[in-house]
Design a protein around this motif. Structure first.
Motif, mmCIF file in Angstrom:
data_model
loop_
_atom_site.group_PDB
_atom_site.id
_atom_site.type_symbol
_atom_site.label_atom_id
_atom_site.label_comp_id
_atom_site.label_asym_id
_atom_site.label_seq_id
_atom_site.Cartn_x
_atom_site.Cartn_y
_atom_site.Cartn_z
ATOM 1 N N UNK A 72 42.960 38.462 32.268
ATOM 2 C CA UNK A 72 41.960 37.391 32.319
ATOM 3 C C UNK A 72 41.757 36.733 30.955
ATOM 4 N N UNK A 73 41.311 35.495 31.011
ATOM 5 C CA UNK A 73 40.937 34.699 29.848
ATOM 6 C C UNK A 73 39.599 34.071 30.215
ATOM 7 N N UNK A 74 38.510 34.577 29.628
ATOM 8 C CA UNK A 74 37.157 34.193 30.026
ATOM 9 C C UNK A 74 36.446 33.470 28.896
ATOM 10 N N UNK A 75 35.639 32.479 29.239
ATOM 11 C CA UNK A 75 34.835 31.776 28.249
ATOM 12 C C UNK A 75 33.376 31.819 28.695
ATOM 13 N N UNK A 76 32.515 32.346 27.835
ATOM 14 C CA UNK A 76 31.086 32.424 28.102
ATOM 15 C C UNK A 76 30.338 31.510 27.135
ATOM 16 N N UNK A 77 29.390 30.734 27.658
ATOM 17 C CA UNK A 77 28.562 29.873 26.821
ATOM 18 C C UNK A 77 27.350 30.656 26.324
ATOM 19 N N UNK A 78 26.906 30.324 25.137
ATOM 20 C CA UNK A 78 25.752 30.963 24.521
ATOM 21 C C UNK A 78 24.849 29.910 23.904
#
Length: 129
Positions: A72-78
């Motif tokens: 997986x390649x995941x992007x989370x916003x903060x």
């Protein structure tokens, strides 16, 4: 039309190690739930989404054609400054492999840092510009 992501599934080698990483370092809530067919499953909740954790080699159906830990390649916003994330991750002994670097997100520019979870999945933590 589709409106938002409800959940995604990560196939993992070790549920406990994954849970420690995402709950400890990233602040997600570790939860257990009873699946519709019975049996206890594990997940991570953040915001209004969750990540269901499937142990590698399980026969949960339906599932991805080739469920593989580390793919997986995941992007989370903060909304927390990346400097604070850098300090938090260092406190957990997690190496930042790239960043902060500018990136393009779904709704506009981002500043991102990259780390890897216990399975080697790429995890991007991004602050919208």
């Amino acid at each position: 039309m589709l409106t938002t992501l409800d959940h995604l599934v990560l196939t993992v080698a070790d549920i406990d190690a994954t849970t420690r990483f995402y709950s400890g370092a990233l602040g997600m809530e570790a939860i257990s739930f009873t699946a519709s067919g019975g049996g206890t499953r594990h997940a991570l909740r953040y915001g209004s989404q969750k990540i269901n954790l499937h142990p590698a080699g399980t026969a949960y159906e339906p599932r991805a054609r080739v469920p593989t830990p580390g793919s997986a390649d995941l992007c989370f916003l903060t909304d927390m400054p990346l400097e604070a994330w850098q300090s938090r991750l260092a406190g957990h002994g997690i190496e930042i492999i790239e960043g902060p670097v500018p990136r393009s997100g779904a709704t506009g520019p981002l500043m991102s840092i990259y780390i890897r979870d216990p399975d080697g999945n790429l995890v991007e933590i991004s602050l919208p510009d």
